[in-house]
Motif scaffolding. Structure first.
Motif, PDB file in Angstrom:
ATOM      1  N   GLU A  61      36.803  14.040 -17.724  1.00 12.64           N
ATOM      2  CA  GLU A  61      37.480  15.282 -17.336  1.00 12.64           C
ATOM      3  C   GLU A  61      36.528  16.204 -16.582  1.00 12.64           C
ATOM      4  OE1 GLU A  61      35.663  16.799 -21.184  1.00 12.64           O
ATOM      5  OE2 GLU A  61      36.074  14.899 -20.211  1.00 12.64           O
ATOM      6  N   LEU A  62      35.233  16.146 -16.924  1.00 15.39           N
ATOM      7  CA  LEU A  62      34.260  16.981 -16.218  1.00 15.39           C
ATOM      8  C   LEU A  62      34.092  16.524 -14.772  1.00 15.39           C
ATOM      9  CD1 LEU A  62      31.642  17.307 -19.077  1.00 15.39           C
ATOM     10  CD2 LEU A  62      33.164  19.092 -18.229  1.00 15.39           C
ATOM     11  N   VAL A  63      34.087  15.221 -14.555  1.00 19.58           N
ATOM     12  CA  VAL A  63      34.029  14.690 -13.183  1.00 19.58           C
ATOM     13  C   VAL A  63      35.260  15.167 -12.422  1.00 19.58           C
ATOM     14  CG1 VAL A  63      34.092  12.586 -11.768  1.00 19.58           C
ATOM     15  CG2 VAL A  63      32.601  12.701 -13.792  1.00 19.58           C
ATOM     16  N   MET A  64      36.416  15.061 -13.057  1.00 20.60           N
ATOM     17  CA  MET A  64      37.653  15.485 -12.393  1.00 20.60           C
ATOM     18  C   MET A  64      37.625  16.983 -12.093  1.00 20.60           C
ATOM     19  SD  MET A  64      39.154  12.677 -11.861  1.00 20.60           S
ATOM     20  CE  MET A  64      40.348  13.572 -10.889  1.00 20.60           C
ATOM     21  N   MET A  65      37.096  17.794 -13.015  1.00 15.93           N
ATOM     22  CA  MET A  65      37.015  19.238 -12.771  1.00 15.93           C
ATOM     23  C   MET A  65      36.203  19.529 -11.515  1.00 15.93           C
ATOM     24  SD  MET A  65      36.309  20.791 -16.534  1.00 15.93           S
ATOM     25  CE  MET A  65      37.448  20.668 -17.884  1.00 15.93           C
ATOM     26  N   HIS A  66      35.067  18.840 -11.356  1.00 15.16           N
ATOM     27  CA  HIS A  66      34.238  19.040 -10.161  1.00 15.16           C
ATOM     28  C   HIS A  66      34.991  18.611  -8.903  1.00 15.16           C
ATOM     29  CE1 HIS A  66      30.562  20.475 -11.933  1.00 15.16           C
ATOM     30  NE2 HIS A  66      30.525  19.474 -12.780  1.00 15.16           N
ATOM     31  N   LEU A  67      35.681  17.485  -8.979  1.00 17.62           N
ATOM     32  CA  LEU A  67      36.424  17.010  -7.804  1.00 17.62           C
ATOM     33  C   LEU A  67      37.578  17.943  -7.463  1.00 17.62           C
ATOM     34  CD1 LEU A  67      36.459  13.167  -8.527  1.00 17.62           C
ATOM     35  CD2 LEU A  67      35.107  14.380  -6.786  1.00 17.62           C
ATOM     36  N   GLN A  73      33.544  14.151  -3.096  1.00 15.59           N
ATOM     37  CA  GLN A  73      32.095  14.186  -3.264  1.00 15.59           C
ATOM     38  C   GLN A  73      31.524  12.780  -3.172  1.00 15.59           C
ATOM     39  OE1 GLN A  73      30.180  17.148  -4.053  1.00 15.59           O
ATOM     40  NE2 GLN A  73      32.128  17.975  -3.307  1.00 15.59           N
ATOM     41  N   ARG A  74      30.291  12.691  -2.687  1.00 15.76           N
ATOM     42  CA  ARG A  74      29.588  11.412  -2.767  1.00 15.76           C
ATOM     43  C   ARG A  74      29.242  11.172  -4.232  1.00 15.76           C
ATOM     44  NH1 ARG A  74      24.448  11.717   0.602  1.00 15.76           N
ATOM     45  NH2 ARG A  74      24.317  13.572  -0.671  1.00 15.76           N
ATOM     46  N   GLN A  75      29.152   9.913  -4.593  1.00 22.33           N
ATOM     47  CA  GLN A  75      28.831   9.592  -5.979  1.00 22.33           C
ATOM     48  C   GLN A  75      27.461  10.157  -6.355  1.00 22.33           C
ATOM     49  OE1 GLN A  75      30.324   5.858  -7.407  1.00 22.33           O
ATOM     50  NE2 GLN A  75      28.449   5.527  -8.598  1.00 22.33           N
ATOM     51  N   THR A  76      26.519  10.125  -5.438  1.00 23.31           N
ATOM     52  CA  THR A  76      25.183  10.676  -5.724  1.00 23.31           C
ATOM     53  C   THR A  76      25.254  12.181  -5.992  1.00 23.31           C
ATOM     54  OG1 THR A  76      24.720  10.947  -3.361  1.00 23.31           O
ATOM     55  CG2 THR A  76      23.932   8.933  -4.404  1.00 23.31           C
ATOM     56  N   ASP A  77      26.181  12.865  -5.334  1.00 20.61           N
ATOM     57  CA  ASP A  77      26.352  14.296  -5.589  1.00 20.61           C
ATOM     58  C   ASP A  77      26.950  14.536  -6.975  1.00 20.61           C
ATOM     59  OD1 ASP A  77      25.330  14.943  -3.077  1.00 20.61           O
ATOM     60  OD2 ASP A  77      27.309  14.784  -2.140  1.00 20.61           O
ATOM     61  N   LEU A  78      27.856  13.643  -7.396  1.00 25.05           N
ATOM     62  CA  LEU A  78      28.420  13.759  -8.743  1.00 25.05           C
ATOM     63  C   LEU A  78      27.343  13.523  -9.804  1.00 25.05           C
ATOM     64  CD1 LEU A  78      31.854  11.946  -8.269  1.00 25.05           C
ATOM     65  CD2 LEU A  78      31.481  14.396  -8.637  1.00 25.05           C
ATOM     66  N   VAL A  79      26.453  12.574  -9.541  1.00 25.92           N
ATOM     67  CA  VAL A  79      25.342  12.317 -10.466  1.00 25.92           C
ATOM     68  C   VAL A  79      24.525  13.589 -10.642  1.00 25.92           C
ATOM     69  CG1 VAL A  79      23.145  11.084 -10.719  1.00 25.92           C
ATOM     70  CG2 VAL A  79      25.208   9.831 -10.071  1.00 25.92           C
ATOM     71  N   SER A  84      23.688  13.347 -14.609  1.00 29.62           N
ATOM     72  CA  SER A  84      23.975  12.035 -15.158  1.00 29.62           C
ATOM     73  C   SER A  84      23.010  11.024 -14.559  1.00 29.62           C
ATOM     74  CB  SER A  84      25.433  11.673 -14.816  1.00 29.62           C
ATOM     75  OG  SER A  84      25.785  10.417 -15.340  1.00 29.62           O
ATOM     76  N   ASP A  85      23.272   9.760 -14.800  1.00 26.84           N
ATOM     77  CA  ASP A  85      22.519   8.709 -14.134  1.00 26.84           C
ATOM     78  C   ASP A  85      23.502   7.870 -13.326  1.00 26.84           C
ATOM     79  OD1 ASP A  85      23.267   6.140 -15.783  1.00 26.84           O
ATOM     80  OD2 ASP A  85      22.740   7.654 -17.280  1.00 26.84           O
ATOM     81  N   ALA A  86      22.974   7.122 -12.374  1.00 28.02           N
ATOM     82  CA  ALA A  86      23.813   6.377 -11.437  1.00 28.02           C
ATOM     83  C   ALA A  86      24.702   5.356 -12.145  1.00 28.02           C
ATOM     84  CB  ALA A  86      22.949   5.702 -10.377  1.00 28.02           C
ATOM     85  N   SER A 114      30.353   6.439   0.406  1.00 26.59           N
ATOM     86  CA  SER A 114      31.790   6.666   0.311  1.00 26.59           C
ATOM     87  C   SER A 114      31.998   7.965  -0.457  1.00 26.59           C
ATOM     88  CB  SER A 114      32.491   5.499  -0.384  1.00 26.59           C
ATOM     89  OG  SER A 114      32.014   5.331  -1.685  1.00 26.59           O
ATOM     90  N   LEU A 115      33.123   8.563  -0.222  1.00 27.70           N
ATOM     91  CA  LEU A 115      33.478   9.798  -0.921  1.00 27.70           C
ATOM     92  C   LEU A 115      34.453   9.469  -2.040  1.00 27.70           C
ATOM     93  CD1 LEU A 115      34.039  12.234   2.086  1.00 27.70           C
ATOM     94  CD2 LEU A 115      32.035  12.053   0.597  1.00 27.70           C
ATOM     95  N   ILE A 116      34.279  10.130  -3.142  1.00 27.91           N
ATOM     96  CA  ILE A 116      35.192  10.009  -4.274  1.00 27.91           C
ATOM     97  C   ILE A 116      36.114  11.221  -4.191  1.00 27.91           C
ATOM     98  CG2 ILE A 116      35.387   9.774  -6.777  1.00 27.91           C
ATOM     99  CD1 ILE A 116      33.574   7.635  -5.356  1.00 27.91           C
ATOM    100  N   GLU A 117      37.416  10.962  -4.161  1.00 31.25           N
ATOM    101  CA  GLU A 117      38.352  12.078  -4.053  1.00 31.25           C
ATOM    102  C   GLU A 117      39.458  11.954  -5.092  1.00 31.25           C
ATOM    103  OE1 GLU A 117      39.960  12.123  -0.107  1.00 31.25           O
ATOM    104  OE2 GLU A 117      41.072  10.275  -0.394  1.00 31.25           O
ATOM    105  N   PRO A 118      39.945  13.095  -5.560  1.00 32.80           N
ATOM    106  CA  PRO A 118      41.031  13.063  -6.540  1.00 32.80           C
ATOM    107  C   PRO A 118      42.334  12.623  -5.877  1.00 32.80           C
ATOM    108  CG  PRO A 118      40.517  15.329  -5.938  1.00 32.80           C
ATOM    109  CD  PRO A 118      39.517  14.451  -5.239  1.00 32.80           C
TER     110      PRO A 118
END
Length: 185
Positions: A61-67, A73-79, A84-86, A114-118
């Motif tokens: 849910e925290l990942v989703m809140m950021h998105l 976001q790029r996965q590295t930006d989410l990390v 977190s870790d990769a 790649s970008l991760i998008e909701p």
């Protein structure tokens, strides 16, 4: 929150409730740390129960809140955002993707990323996540006045700052070992 004594949770402190688990004698020199451990365990358990009802696991849910807030976001930006870790983020994103809550698309500026998008499905989930967090907040702070909630938040922020500072200074388990063996500066 309540305190407990090293004697199997006897001797309630404060409001007359005992801790949920006894404090082992070995942990008696760290009652705040033990209380944080107990609180975090219970909080994660309740969060897990509430989130499972809407198809999520704790942390997703925290990942989703950021998105939802920041957009793709790029996965590295989410990390970085999640501290977190990769590997953990890869698993989290894969599970969210399998559930239909996120999708990957090529980054227009970086061919390697790649970008991760909701997804639209995740936007329908947003209100449910907000309700889960509201309910979890109510469970966690039941019986506290507004002033007590503010004081608790302030204390938790200070504890977090202390640990962030210690991590930045490299003050970790090695320091505890040096103290236990009589070493150190």
């Amino acid at each position: 929150m309540t305190q407990s004594t090293p004697e199997a949770g006897k001797g309630p402190a404060g409001i007359g409730q005992e801790a949920t688990v006894p404090v082992p004698a070995a942990a008696s020199s760290g009652p705040v740390s033990h209380a944080i451990f107990r609180l975090a365990r219970l909080h994660r358990m309740f969060a897990g129960q509430l989130l499972r009802r809407i198809g999520l696991h704790p942390g997703q849910e925290l990942v989703m809140m950021h998105l939802w807030e920041l957009g793709p976001q790029r996965q590295t930006d989410l990390v970085r955002l999640m501290d977190s870790d990769a590997a953990t983020m890869t698993r989290t994103v894969r599970r969210l993707e399998q559930a239909g809550f996120v999708r990957r698309r090529p980054s227009p500026t970086d061919k390697r990323a790649s970008l991760i998008e909701p997804t639209a499905a995740s936007h329908a989930l947003r209100r449910q996540v907000e309700q889960v967090w509201s309910h979890l907040e109510d469970l966690s702070t039941a019986g506290l006045s507004d002033e007590e909630r503010t004081a608790a938040l302030h204390t938790l922020e200070r504890l977090e700052q202390n640990l962030v500072r210690a991590a930045a200074e490299g003050d970790d388990a090695g320091a505890a070992g040096a103290t236990a063996t009589g070493g150190g500066a």
